[in-house]
Design an enzyme around this catalytic site. Structure first.
Site, PDB file in Angstrom:
ATOM      1  N   GLU A 198      12.144  -2.135  -1.905  1.00  0.00           N
ATOM      2  CA  GLU A 198      12.464  -1.854  -0.603  1.00  0.00           C
ATOM      3  C   GLU A 198      12.326  -2.839  -0.063  1.00  0.00           C
ATOM      4  O   GLU A 198      12.721  -2.561   1.444  1.00  0.00           O
ATOM      5  CB  GLU A 198      11.820  -0.418   0.068  1.00  0.00           C
ATOM      6  CG  GLU A 198      10.658  -1.398   0.113  1.00  0.00           C
ATOM      7  CD  GLU A 198       9.385  -1.174  -1.409  1.00  0.00           C
ATOM      8  OE1 GLU A 198      10.223  -0.851  -2.575  1.00  0.00           O
ATOM      9  OE2 GLU A 198       8.246  -0.840  -1.496  1.00  0.00           O
TER      10      GLU A 198
ATOM     11  N   SER B  55      -2.732  -0.159   5.938  1.00  0.00           N
ATOM     12  CA  SER B  55      -1.548   0.067   6.924  1.00  0.00           C
ATOM     13  C   SER B  55       0.128   0.394   6.856  1.00  0.00           C
ATOM     14  O   SER B  55       0.180  -0.591   5.489  1.00  0.00           O
ATOM     15  CB  SER B  55      -2.458  -1.152   7.440  1.00  0.00           C
ATOM     16  OG  SER B  55      -1.026  -2.007   8.428  1.00  0.00           O
TER      17      SER B  55
ATOM     18  N   CYS C 277      -1.479  -6.709   2.705  1.00  0.00           N
ATOM     19  CA  CYS C 277      -0.980  -7.707   3.004  1.00  0.00           C
ATOM     20  C   CYS C 277      -1.604  -8.743   1.688  1.00  0.00           C
ATOM     21  O   CYS C 277      -0.639  -9.476   1.170  1.00  0.00           O
ATOM     22  CB  CYS C 277      -1.801  -8.803   4.103  1.00  0.00           C
ATOM     23  SG  CYS C 277      -3.537  -8.801   3.540  1.00  0.00           S
TER      24      CYS C 277
ATOM     25  N   CYS D 193      -6.948 -15.160  -0.112  1.00  0.00           N
ATOM     26  CA  CYS D 193      -6.012 -15.701  -1.235  1.00  0.00           C
ATOM     27  C   CYS D 193      -6.291 -17.572  -1.658  1.00  0.00           C
ATOM     28  O   CYS D 193      -6.061 -18.129  -2.506  1.00  0.00           O
ATOM     29  CB  CYS D 193      -4.937 -15.930   0.462  1.00  0.00           C
ATOM     30  SG  CYS D 193      -4.094 -14.435   0.520  1.00  0.00           S
TER      31      CYS D 193
ATOM     32  N   GLU E  68      -1.816  -1.385  15.493  1.00  0.00           N
ATOM     33  CA  GLU E  68      -1.766   0.213  14.676  1.00  0.00           C
ATOM     34  C   GLU E  68      -2.975   0.640  14.471  1.00  0.00           C
ATOM     35  O   GLU E  68      -3.062   1.593  14.624  1.00  0.00           O
ATOM     36  CB  GLU E  68      -1.360  -0.017  13.668  1.00  0.00           C
ATOM     37  CG  GLU E  68      -0.458   0.345  12.842  1.00  0.00           C
ATOM     38  CD  GLU E  68      -0.761   0.297  10.656  1.00  0.00           C
ATOM     39  OE1 GLU E  68      -0.251  -0.365  10.489  1.00  0.00           O
ATOM     40  OE2 GLU E  68      -0.357   1.396  10.132  1.00  0.00           O
TER      41      GLU E  68
ATOM     42  N   GLU F 135       6.225  -8.565  -5.204  1.00  0.00           N
ATOM     43  CA  GLU F 135       6.349  -8.049  -3.820  1.00  0.00           C
ATOM     44  C   GLU F 135       7.586  -8.222  -3.372  1.00  0.00           C
ATOM     45  O   GLU F 135       8.473  -7.706  -2.896  1.00  0.00           O
ATOM     46  CB  GLU F 135       5.561  -8.450  -3.050  1.00  0.00           C
ATOM     47  CG  GLU F 135       5.519  -7.791  -1.830  1.00  0.00           C
ATOM     48  CD  GLU F 135       3.999  -8.490  -0.868  1.00  0.00           C
ATOM     49  OE1 GLU F 135       4.555  -9.730  -0.798  1.00  0.00           O
ATOM     50  OE2 GLU F 135       3.272  -7.449  -0.455  1.00  0.00           O
TER      51      GLU F 135
ATOM     52  N   GLU G  66      -0.335  -4.689  13.069  1.00  0.00           N
ATOM     53  CA  GLU G  66      -1.220  -4.113  12.888  1.00  0.00           C
ATOM     54  C   GLU G  66      -2.259  -4.009  13.139  1.00  0.00           C
ATOM     55  O   GLU G  66      -3.299  -2.938  13.610  1.00  0.00           O
ATOM     56  CB  GLU G  66      -1.653  -4.898  11.550  1.00  0.00           C
ATOM     57  CG  GLU G  66      -2.750  -3.899  10.893  1.00  0.00           C
ATOM     58  CD  GLU G  66      -2.619  -4.623   9.372  1.00  0.00           C
ATOM     59  OE1 GLU G  66      -1.420  -5.440   8.733  1.00  0.00           O
ATOM     60  OE2 GLU G  66      -4.145  -4.702   8.904  1.00  0.00           O
TER      61      GLU G  66
ATOM     62  N   LYS H 107       3.027 -12.215  -5.544  1.00  0.00           N
ATOM     63  CA  LYS H 107       4.017 -11.893  -4.481  1.00  0.00           C
ATOM     64  C   LYS H 107       5.480 -12.207  -5.477  1.00  0.00           C
ATOM     65  O   LYS H 107       6.835 -11.759  -4.346  1.00  0.00           O
ATOM     66  CB  LYS H 107       3.513 -13.744  -3.621  1.00  0.00           C
ATOM     67  CG  LYS H 107       2.812 -13.204  -2.375  1.00  0.00           C
ATOM     68  CD  LYS H 107       2.743 -12.759  -1.077  1.00  0.00           C
ATOM     69  CE  LYS H 107       1.600 -12.330  -0.543  1.00  0.00           C
ATOM     70  NZ  LYS H 107       1.634 -10.881   0.539  1.00  0.00           N
TER      71      LYS H 107
END
Lengths: 587, 417, 151
Positions: free
Chosen positions: A365, A318, A298, A502, A281, A360, A278, A357
């Protein structure tokens, strides 16, 4: 100051203080149910009732401001009798399910029932007989257990501005529902799980998946590998009766092995990796003025929020996967190869402070490895249950280190667990990459703190970078409105869906106050300070990963395994922000 | 009717509600002119000294309420007329609105001047939507005559929620929300609609104001009972020969209401019970009929004046049946916010049904009373506090109605445990 | 007759703070109930979440999110009307319409509902049609009233 008498004792408090707080200040703990230290006063449960001289009716302590010479009695037989009957009314409309309930032993209603020695109930037991909601892989709702305190509605609406919950109906048929009475999956729910923390009982909880873990462990063909997220270690101590931060990593790792994990690795490693990918990026996009601000990706709760409410702005995110998913993609490719393990045998678990999560990991994908990259997500709470199941004695547990190749991490990876951490970690690396200079003081205090939106201007040898950090999706909304209207002045924005980051995630030990969050944040920064290495690019095993496998950040291999795309939700309930006019980007 | 004293109903049948000229020809809006020439403090004192007490049921000194709102400075203030008349058996406010809307508007305008309020709302229950026309017409006419003086007055509709008669629930509804009461303090005159000082007054209360300003506090406070002067509108329903409305001084007795103004019970039957005050009023037997209807006399007898609805029941009526329907009303109308009322009202109905069916015991009877007492002292608002009153007073005054249906099991034997 | 669209109706109250209940009334008058999409549109105009707009719609007795017949027939069941014969009145209406309370006729012309006191207690029992009160009617007078709304 106001002087009053509570239970025969004098107390002096500032004007505007509630009877509840005044009593607390002298050690008189009036019971409550709908009260929450971080929320508005509701006064609907009527448990905190007290006698106030001069009033014929009982008064709710939470909603009664003190006045001069007020005389309050919190424990008269009248009060106790009233509270007990109110409890019995609630219990008579509540499934008698304690033994099976996920909140057994950790439930505010159960606690009160025990304190008020409720041995029987004069009222006929009946429940609502509403359907349980298993629609999301992250959360689970049992409307029959709802006691209508409305704490979930407040956290979802006021703290998160997601507004997935509301009231339906009136009187005895009033109930909390998602959106228009749908299941959670159809509502605007982003699965952040803050409602789990807000709920005093077992009406909302995580989707518990310990059985899946047990099945994997008992299958001799399976090699059970886990990653541990940055925010977990400090908080898991609270699950075993210790203070936050007081469980050392080597005891934690050892305990996990005792529970049946074959290999224990760390998400902090892929947090360092995320900074490499990142960071590169971000620098590339800033120098090309490409889709700025670039926004972190994230936090899956935040991703869900963006896909639901700001689907027109997804290209600002991102393209990096979260550390969890980067880990999953690598463990069955790079790591399997390095360890000489057949990837088909790997059962990839992650231990997360997060319930989103779970969603996720199940996204279609997320299979870049050729398998499901992450097979199972366990929350910190579920790990706590595993520890209790295995009756681990932490005073006698031998120390054990994390396993190799994906267990090594720097302090920069650790601080991902707090709001501002990703930014700080990114700056530690970006600074050196961009300026070519050594960063002496790695602590960027400008990005630390509890403020919901914090901003800083970072001077990288002449180039000024404007960054913003937001935590809670209310902050996210404010920042994204700026982006949508073309008025965002930032190059980079870090967004965490959960208050505090988190460490306050939906999967953490039940989080009752900002005070608790603050303590966890301190523990994480301490872990960073005590780390040998504190900059992601100094992580030797990250160097190995690039040398042997990925080649370089943003390489073709990196893109294949570590980058992803997002999906607009078209949720009809995501109003405002749903109508086509609102979705049109203004320039 | 002879014996009546028509102050609130002074224009009843004498004015076309669609013609402001009729109202003005009978002295209408002179009080407003007089009020606006007074110092605000003097005006408020006048209303306070008249001892006019709220006619919606709460009975708070009207002028005192205005005083609290008037004290706030540099802020927008609101005047709200509570026309959410939802108490079963009550239609007095409808009569005032339908036949003399200007008496209400003039009262509101006087209040607005007194507290320096800039906006006003008439919260009209949804079931009275058809009265919107006469009200809007009257407001427009008052405006055309330059009487509003910048005061912005609109009619807003309720939508079928009895609880919105409670002033803070009403305010929530005006704010476009669920009509759930707020905890107090803060009280509306300090922090009400949109957080601003707000006066919420009943229709009947406001209709009294112009006369008080015109004739003075001393005149008003000498009428009826000293602690609750003036008149009260009553509506009679049930087993009574004249199901009608009338206005009498506050020292009238309940017996007079039923037998003089109501002309007694049809078919010469005996009176069994009277429920006075509306759905949440007490059930009383014949021997309490000589109680005067003023607030304090009623209070002393354990009764409340409420909205002024009087339900008469003759000897053929089954108290238990009526009580069950009354408690079912509260179950239906409970807003659901607080535990005692939300959970308690259906429990009361359930226990009553059980007893009616013949399955009840003394245990159930004791439980109903205990629950009722606890609801009365624990609920968030007046609905939950008042809901058990009809039941508790019925058990107190008509124990046989319940005993007859209850089994001979003792309290212990009747317990489900 | 073409019905006014949801937004057209809701926008009448765009300058009224807290005006969503008025908007719901007008929607109810036009459609006989509150269509789901109308509630979503109302949420957007009044800057509320859909959950809030739904919570408001489901709180008030006069609103329904389920389609109703063209005419709402409501029978009062409060104590004064009960004493006045509301149960018999309900029977008469149930027979005349061929449906039970809570139901809608096949041709969707009438929905029959309970209501609490509507303030017409001078002549009990009372029922209303579309809010218009019919207090103290004799059984024989009822068919004529219903016929008025049949068209």
């Amino acid at each position: 100051m106001v002087n009053l008498t509570i239970d025969g004792r004098q107390v002096s408090v500032p004007e505007g203080t509630s009877v509840l707080k005044a009593a607390q200040s002298i050690g008189i703990r009036i019971p409550t149910l709908c009260f929450h230290p971080d929320q508005s006063i509701k006064a609907n449960c009527r448990i905190c009732l007290c006698e106030v001289e001069g009033s014929q009716v009982l008064q709710a302590a939470c909603a009664s401001p003190v006045y001069e010479n007020m005389v309050v009695n919190t424990r008269t037989p009248n009060v106790i009798e009233s509270r007990k009957m109110i409890l019995q009314l609630l219990l008579a409309n509540h499934p008698q399910d304690c033994l099976n309930c996920i909140r057994n032993g950790n439930c505010e209603l159960q606690e009160l029932a025990a304190e008020y020695y409720v041995r029987d109930n004069p009222f006929e037991m009946k429940t609502r007989h509403m359907e349980k909601d298993f629609s999301t892989p992250a959360l689970f709702r049992d409307p029959d257990k709802c006691i209508l305190c409305r704490r979930c509605i407040e956290v979802c609406s006021v703290v998160q501005t997601v507004n997935a919950y509301g009231m339906q109906g009136r009187g005895a048929s009033s109930i909390v529902v998602p959106s228009m009475g749908e299941k959670l999956l159809e509502s605007t729910c982003i699965m952040c799980g803050q409602c789990i923390h807000a709920c005093p009982v077992g009406a909302i909880a995580e989707r518990e998946e310990i059985d899946k873990f047990m099945d994997a462990v008992s299958d001799p063909e399976r090699i059970v590998v886990t990653q541990i997220a940055p925010a977990v270690r400090v908080a898991v101590a609270e699950e075993i009766g210790k203070r936050t931060g007081e469980l050392p990593m080597d005891a934690f790792v050892s305990a996990l092995r005792h529970c049946g994990f074959d290999y224990v690795l760390s998400t902090n490693y892929t947090a360092d990796l995320t900074i490499m990918e990142e960071g590169s990026e971000i620098l590339e996009r800033i120098s090309n003025n490409d889709r700025l601000p670039v926004i972190t990706s994230c936090s899956p709760g935040w991703i869900n929020f963006c896909e639901t409410f700001y689907p027109d702005l997804l290209d600002h995110l991102s393209s990096c996967k979260s550390p969890q998913q980067m880990f999953g993609a690598l463990v069955k490719t790079y790591w399997a190869k390095k360890m000489g393990i057949d990837p088909a045998r790997i059962y990839s678990v992650s231990i997360m402070p997060c319930v989103a999560k779970k969603y996720e990991a199940a996204r279609p994908e997320m299979n870049a490895s050729g398998f499901r990259d992450v097979d199972l997500v366990l929350t910190t709470r579920e790990v706590g249950r595993l520890f209790r199941l295995n009756r681990l004695d932490f005073s006698k547990i031998p120390a054990s280190s994390l396993d190799s190749w994906m267990g090594n991490f720097t302090g920069a990876g650790v601080i991902f667990g707090v709001s501002g951490g990703v930014t700080e970690a990114a700056l530690r690396t970006a600074y050196e990459l961009a300026t070519g200079e050594l960063l002496e003081d790695v602590e960027f205090n400008a990005v630390r703190g509890m403020g919901n939106i914090r901003e800083a201007e970072i001077d990288m040898k002449g180039t000024k970078i404007n960054v913003a950090i937001g935590h809670s999706t209310k902050a996210a909304r404010e920042l994204m409105e700026q982006v949508r209207s073309g008025q965002s002045k930032y190059h980079f924005i870090e967004i965490m869906a959960c208050p505090g980051g988190c460490i306050g995630g939906g999967g953490q030990p039940l989080t009752r106050s900002d005070q608790q969050r603050a303590e966890r944040i301190q523990a994480v920064y301490l872990e960073d300070r005590e780390a040998k290495l504190r900059k992601s690019h100094e992580n030797p095993h990250i160097k190995t990963l690039y040398d042997e496998f990925l080649i370089a950040p943003l390489s073709e291999k990196s893109h294949e395994l570590l980058h992803t795309h997002y999906t607009p939700r078209n949720n009809q309930y995501a109003v405002p922000g749903y109508s086509p006019q609102a979705c049109q980007k203004k320039n | 009717m002879p014996g009546e004293m028509r102050i609130v109903l002074r224009n009843q049948g004498q004015v076309d509600p669609f013609k402001i000229e009729d109202y003005m020809a009978r002295g209408g809006y002179q009080a407003l002119k007089k009020a606006r020439a007074m110092k605000r403090n003097d005006l408020i004192s006048e209303v306070r000294e008249s001892k006019l007490r709220g006619r919606g049921g709460a009975g708070f000194n009207c002028g005192q309420k205005w005083f609290f709102a008037a004290s706030a400075e540099n802020t927008e203030k609101y005047v709200v007329c509570n026309a959410d008349e939802g108490e079963p058996g009550t239609y007095k406010d409808r009569i005032i609105i339908q036949h003399d809307p200007h008496s209400l508007i003039e009262g509101m305008l006087i209040c607005a001047y007194a507290i320096n309020g800039s906006k006003g709302y008439i919260y009209l229950r949804g079931e009275y939507s058809y009265l919107g026309q006469v009200l809007n017409h009257a407001i427009a006419q008052a405006s055309d005559h330059g009487l509003l003086d910048g005061f912005d007055l609109t009619v807003r509709r309720g939508a079928g929620a009895y609880v919105c008669g409670e002033e803070t629930a009403l305010i929530e509804s005006l704010e476009g929300k669920r009509g759930e009461p707020r905890y107090k303090p803060p009280f509306p005159p300090v922090q009400g609609l949109w957080g601003k000082p707000t006066i919420v007054n009943n229709v009947e209360t406001l209709a009294n104001i112009p006369v008080i300003v015109e004739k003075g506090a001393q005149w008003f406070s000498a009428i009826g009972a000293p602690n609750y002067p003036g008149t009260k509108l009553f509506t009679l329903t049930g087993d009574v020969n004249r199901k009608t409305f009338f206005e009498v001084p506050s020292n009238t007795t309940i017996r007079d209401l039923v037998f003089k103004y109501g002309e007694g019970i049809p078919g010469g039957k005996r009176l069994k019970a009277v429920q006075i005050g509306g759905n949440s009023g007490a059930f009383i037997p014949e021997n309490l009929l000589d109680t005067q209807v003023d607030f304090d006399s009623m209070n002393k007898a354990g009764l409340t004046l409420g909205s002024g609805a009087v339900l008469v029941m003759d000897e053929t009526r089954d108290i238990l049946d009526v009580i069950t329907r009354i408690e079912a009303f509260f179950e239906h109308e409970s807003c659901g916010k607080c535990t005692p009322c939300r959970e308690g009202t259906p429990r009361l109905v359930g226990l009553l049904e059980k007893i009616r069916k013949g399955d009840g015991s003394h245990f159930d009877l004791d439980l109903m009373q205990k629950l009722g007492r606890i609801m009365s002292r624990s609920s968030l608002c007046g609905l939950g506090m008042a809901a058990p009153v009809p039941l508790l007073t019925a058990i107190q005054h008509f124990p046989n109605a319940f005993e007859a249906k209850v089994s001979k099991k003792t309290s212990e034997e009747g317990s489900p445990w | 007759m073409i019905k006014a669209g949801y937004k057209e109706i809701i926008y009448r109250y765009k300058n009224m703070p807290g005006g969503i209940i008025e908007a719901y009334h007008d929607l109810n008058d036009e459609y006989g109930y509150l269509p789901k999409d109308a509630v979503i549109d109302a949420a957007e105009l009044f800057n509320l979440s859909v959950a809030e707009a739904y919570g408001i719609a489901t709180f008030y007795s006069m609103f329904s999110l389920e389609p109703r017949g063209k005419n709402a027939v409501r029978v009062c069941r409060s104590a004064p009307c009960q004493l006045g014969g509301s149960e018999e009145l309900l029977d008469v209406l149930q027979n005349a319409l061929g449906i039970k309370a809570g139901e809608t006729t096949e041709d969707e012309i009438f929905t029959l509902e309970h209501t609490e006191c509507v303030g017409q207690c001078q002549a009990t029992p009372v029922f209303t049609v579309n809010g218009n009160p019919y207090p103290g009617l004799k059984t024989g007078e009822i068919p004529a009233v219903l016929a008025e709304y049949q068209a």
